[in-house]
Design an enzyme around this catalytic site. Sequence first.
Site, PDB file in Angstrom:
ATOM      1  N   HIS A  14     -11.613  -1.477  -2.951  1.00  0.00           N
ATOM      2  CA  HIS A  14     -10.204  -1.720  -3.494  1.00  0.00           C
ATOM      3  C   HIS A  14     -10.212  -0.243  -4.243  1.00  0.00           C
ATOM      4  O   HIS A  14     -10.857  -0.369  -5.466  1.00  0.00           O
ATOM      5  CB  HIS A  14      -9.645  -2.747  -4.216  1.00  0.00           C
ATOM      6  CG  HIS A  14      -8.571  -2.736  -4.969  1.00  0.00           C
ATOM      7  ND1 HIS A  14      -7.497  -3.818  -4.644  1.00  0.00           N
ATOM      8  CD2 HIS A  14      -7.852  -1.596  -5.748  1.00  0.00           C
ATOM      9  CE1 HIS A  14      -6.450  -3.341  -5.344  1.00  0.00           C
ATOM     10  NE2 HIS A  14      -6.578  -2.207  -5.997  1.00  0.00           N
ATOM     11  N   HIS A  16      -8.349   3.496  -5.870  1.00  0.00           N
ATOM     12  CA  HIS A  16      -7.096   4.322  -5.678  1.00  0.00           C
ATOM     13  C   HIS A  16      -7.542   5.800  -5.658  1.00  0.00           C
ATOM     14  O   HIS A  16      -8.235   5.934  -6.870  1.00  0.00           O
ATOM     15  CB  HIS A  16      -6.074   4.211  -6.882  1.00  0.00           C
ATOM     16  CG  HIS A  16      -5.657   2.640  -6.961  1.00  0.00           C
ATOM     17  ND1 HIS A  16      -4.378   2.281  -6.428  1.00  0.00           N
ATOM     18  CD2 HIS A  16      -6.087   1.550  -7.285  1.00  0.00           C
ATOM     19  CE1 HIS A  16      -4.084   1.064  -6.445  1.00  0.00           C
ATOM     20  NE2 HIS A  16      -5.364   0.546  -7.224  1.00  0.00           N
ATOM     21  N   ASN A  42      -0.512   2.623  -2.430  1.00  0.00           N
ATOM     22  CA  ASN A  42       0.420   3.018  -3.156  1.00  0.00           C
ATOM     23  C   ASN A  42       0.721   4.481  -4.030  1.00  0.00           C
ATOM     24  O   ASN A  42       0.751   4.569  -5.071  1.00  0.00           O
ATOM     25  CB  ASN A  42       0.450   1.861  -4.659  1.00  0.00           C
ATOM     26  CG  ASN A  42      -0.779   2.224  -5.444  1.00  0.00           C
ATOM     27  OD1 ASN A  42      -1.788   2.954  -5.121  1.00  0.00           O
ATOM     28  ND2 ASN A  42      -0.628   1.714  -6.654  1.00  0.00           N
ATOM     29  N   LYS A 100      -1.608  -3.920   2.870  1.00  0.00           N
ATOM     30  CA  LYS A 100      -1.460  -4.379   1.685  1.00  0.00           C
ATOM     31  C   LYS A 100      -0.223  -4.937   1.134  1.00  0.00           C
ATOM     32  O   LYS A 100       0.971  -4.280   1.331  1.00  0.00           O
ATOM     33  CB  LYS A 100      -1.829  -2.982   0.662  1.00  0.00           C
ATOM     34  CG  LYS A 100      -1.756  -3.415  -1.027  1.00  0.00           C
ATOM     35  CD  LYS A 100      -2.697  -4.208  -1.513  1.00  0.00           C
ATOM     36  CE  LYS A 100      -2.518  -4.543  -2.791  1.00  0.00           C
ATOM     37  NZ  LYS A 100      -3.261  -4.023  -3.953  1.00  0.00           N
ATOM     38  N   HIS A 137      -2.005  -8.143  -3.714  1.00  0.00           N
ATOM     39  CA  HIS A 137      -2.008  -8.243  -5.189  1.00  0.00           C
ATOM     40  C   HIS A 137      -1.227  -9.454  -5.719  1.00  0.00           C
ATOM     41  O   HIS A 137       0.041  -9.685  -5.465  1.00  0.00           O
ATOM     42  CB  HIS A 137      -1.080  -6.989  -5.671  1.00  0.00           C
ATOM     43  CG  HIS A 137      -1.169  -6.881  -7.221  1.00  0.00           C
ATOM     44  ND1 HIS A 137      -1.572  -5.792  -7.876  1.00  0.00           N
ATOM     45  CD2 HIS A 137      -0.540  -7.633  -8.167  1.00  0.00           C
ATOM     46  CE1 HIS A 137      -1.431  -6.070  -9.231  1.00  0.00           C
ATOM     47  NE2 HIS A 137      -0.719  -6.957  -9.200  1.00  0.00           N
ATOM     48  N   HIS A 175      -8.731  -7.891  -6.913  1.00  0.00           N
ATOM     49  CA  HIS A 175      -8.905  -8.172  -8.388  1.00  0.00           C
ATOM     50  C   HIS A 175      -8.486  -9.337  -8.886  1.00  0.00           C
ATOM     51  O   HIS A 175      -7.563  -9.454  -9.843  1.00  0.00           O
ATOM     52  CB  HIS A 175      -8.112  -6.892  -8.956  1.00  0.00           C
ATOM     53  CG  HIS A 175      -6.734  -6.669  -8.325  1.00  0.00           C
ATOM     54  ND1 HIS A 175      -5.675  -7.782  -8.360  1.00  0.00           N
ATOM     55  CD2 HIS A 175      -6.039  -5.545  -7.903  1.00  0.00           C
ATOM     56  CE1 HIS A 175      -4.629  -6.932  -7.720  1.00  0.00           C
ATOM     57  NE2 HIS A 175      -4.854  -5.594  -7.618  1.00  0.00           N
ATOM     58  N   LEU A 220      -3.616  -3.925 -14.490  1.00  0.00           N
ATOM     59  CA  LEU A 220      -2.966  -4.954 -13.767  1.00  0.00           C
ATOM     60  C   LEU A 220      -3.638  -5.285 -12.713  1.00  0.00           C
ATOM     61  O   LEU A 220      -4.137  -4.722 -11.912  1.00  0.00           O
ATOM     62  CB  LEU A 220      -1.580  -4.644 -13.377  1.00  0.00           C
ATOM     63  CG  LEU A 220      -0.495  -4.499 -14.500  1.00  0.00           C
ATOM     64  CD1 LEU A 220       0.801  -3.824 -14.078  1.00  0.00           C
ATOM     65  CD2 LEU A 220      -0.389  -5.634 -15.358  1.00  0.00           C
ATOM     66  N   ASP A 248     -10.964  -1.137  -7.963  1.00  0.00           N
ATOM     67  CA  ASP A 248      -9.704  -1.190  -8.546  1.00  0.00           C
ATOM     68  C   ASP A 248      -9.870   0.305  -9.400  1.00  0.00           C
ATOM     69  O   ASP A 248      -9.057   0.330 -10.186  1.00  0.00           O
ATOM     70  CB  ASP A 248      -9.058  -2.186  -9.096  1.00  0.00           C
ATOM     71  CG  ASP A 248      -7.586  -2.067  -9.178  1.00  0.00           C
ATOM     72  OD1 ASP A 248      -7.015  -0.962  -8.827  1.00  0.00           O
ATOM     73  OD2 ASP A 248      -6.868  -2.898  -9.921  1.00  0.00           O
ATOM     74  N   HIS A 252      -5.418   7.593 -14.096  1.00  0.00           N
ATOM     75  CA  HIS A 252      -3.903   8.061 -14.605  1.00  0.00           C
ATOM     76  C   HIS A 252      -4.405   9.053 -15.702  1.00  0.00           C
ATOM     77  O   HIS A 252      -5.624   8.894 -16.540  1.00  0.00           O
ATOM     78  CB  HIS A 252      -3.346   6.952 -15.272  1.00  0.00           C
ATOM     79  CG  HIS A 252      -2.704   5.834 -14.423  1.00  0.00           C
ATOM     80  ND1 HIS A 252      -1.639   6.122 -13.782  1.00  0.00           N
ATOM     81  CD2 HIS A 252      -3.097   4.589 -14.028  1.00  0.00           C
ATOM     82  CE1 HIS A 252      -1.486   4.892 -13.108  1.00  0.00           C
ATOM     83  NE2 HIS A 252      -2.263   4.275 -13.087  1.00  0.00           N
TER      84      HIS A 252
HETATM   85  C1  NCD Z   1      -3.174   0.174  -9.937  1.00  0.00           C
HETATM   86  C2  NCD Z   1      -2.455   1.919  -9.964  1.00  0.00           C
HETATM   87  O1  NCD Z   1      -2.713   2.574 -10.823  1.00  0.00           O
HETATM   88  O2  NCD Z   1      -2.199   2.223  -8.948  1.00  0.00           O
HETATM   89  N1  NCD Z   1      -3.043  -0.116 -11.439  1.00  0.00           N
HETATM   90  C3  NCD Z   1      -4.013  -1.056 -12.108  1.00  0.00           C
HETATM   91  O3  NCD Z   1      -3.900  -1.270 -13.141  1.00  0.00           O
HETATM   92  N2  NCD Z   1      -4.903  -1.465 -11.306  1.00  0.00           N
HETATM   93  C4  NCD Z   1      -2.241  -0.423  -9.139  1.00  0.00           C
HETATM   94  C5  NCD Z   1      -2.833  -1.909  -9.013  1.00  0.00           C
HETATM   95  O4  NCD Z   1      -3.893  -2.040  -8.211  1.00  0.00           O
HETATM   96  O5  NCD Z   1      -2.421  -2.805  -9.417  1.00  0.00           O
HETATM   97 ZN    ZN Z   2      -5.497  -1.366  -7.264  1.00  0.00          ZN
END
Ligand code: NCD
Ligand code: ZN
Length: 348
Positions: A14, A16, A42, A100, A137, A175, A220, A248, A252
């Site tokens: 998992h 991003h 996403n 997903k 999720h 997660h 999250l 996960d 950011h």
């Molecule tokens: C994830 C994101 O920033 O894309 N954020 C997070 O807190 N994990 C989205 C997600 O997996 O919930």
């Molecule tokens: Zn995530």
Amino acid sequence: MTQRLTLRRPDDWHLHLRDGAMLRAVLPETARHFARAIIMPNLVPPVVTGADATAYRARIMAALPKGMTFSPLMTLYLTESTDPHDVAAAHAAGLVTAVKLYPAGATTNSASGVRDLARVRPVLETMAEIGLPLCIHGEVTHAEVDIFDREKVFLDTVLEPLRRDIPNLKVTLEHVTTRDGIDYVREASGDIGATITTHHLMINRNHILVGGIKPHYYCLPVAKRATHQEALRKAATSGNPRFFLGTDSAPHTDDNKESACGCAGCFTATNTMACLAHVFEEEGALDKLEGFTSLFGPARYGLAPNDATITLVKEEAPVTYPARIETGDGPVTVFDPGHPLFWRVLDQ
Ligand code: NCD
Ligand code: ZN
């Protein structure tokens, strides 16, 4: 004496990676240690169709620095207008590893997610038939449900009915953050697994809120109380193949985290293996680390584990990791567990 630990090269189930300048900056952080990762869809706009996934995969491969090897395992973002034939074709072409499900509004960039599961039933039935896993999720989004209860309510009101309805659907509860989620996955009949993040093994909600609010610990699903963290640590280190690593890692920029309305996500790609070795050592379970990071995930997704290995060494003195990485979009803070780390991955 230096402790050494050699493992099959890990995979991240998992992750991003984002896009553009952010993708270019964060991809090497994962590819340095991980052979493969399930890539979250996403983006804005999300990766919905097989064509979207093909294009995103090409952008990821183009961003991979020369000399690094990495295989992105693509996913499709389930929407209420997803076409089951497109999903089946993407699966048949070997393009996607999972679909997903984001309940609409559950997390970052989830506005196009699912409001009414009945509307995606044909897609889910097709997935059950062809053996394509659904990554979930697992949080409800109803305003009246407390944010700390959203996973538990999801298990009872969405996941259990869904799995009863379509029993052959392969499900990964992503997660997982609660004892309830762990118990559910451990005891459920049928084809189910759960990913556990690095940060949820190391923090609980006190870390976010005691002594000042720590935006870099906000993600999250939000970290729960310590008893839940304890259940996650026991599950991850138990050797039960239903529980495996999905970091996960969710970058950011600092501007977006350190804000009056900060984004959710912890960026753990850089030091995940050091953090995990630390946790498994604390639990007296270093012998269980390889299963969690490198064996159970591939088994669940019907893939062979990696042939290559990585070696972790435990140093006498703390190992330092960069506090942040620079990206073309701005700095991104690296997850800091709040105590020294002694493990590091040897350069190959
Ligand atoms: C994830 C994101 O920033 O894309 N954020 C997070 O807190 N994990 C989205 C997600 O997996 O919930
Ligand atoms: Zn995530």
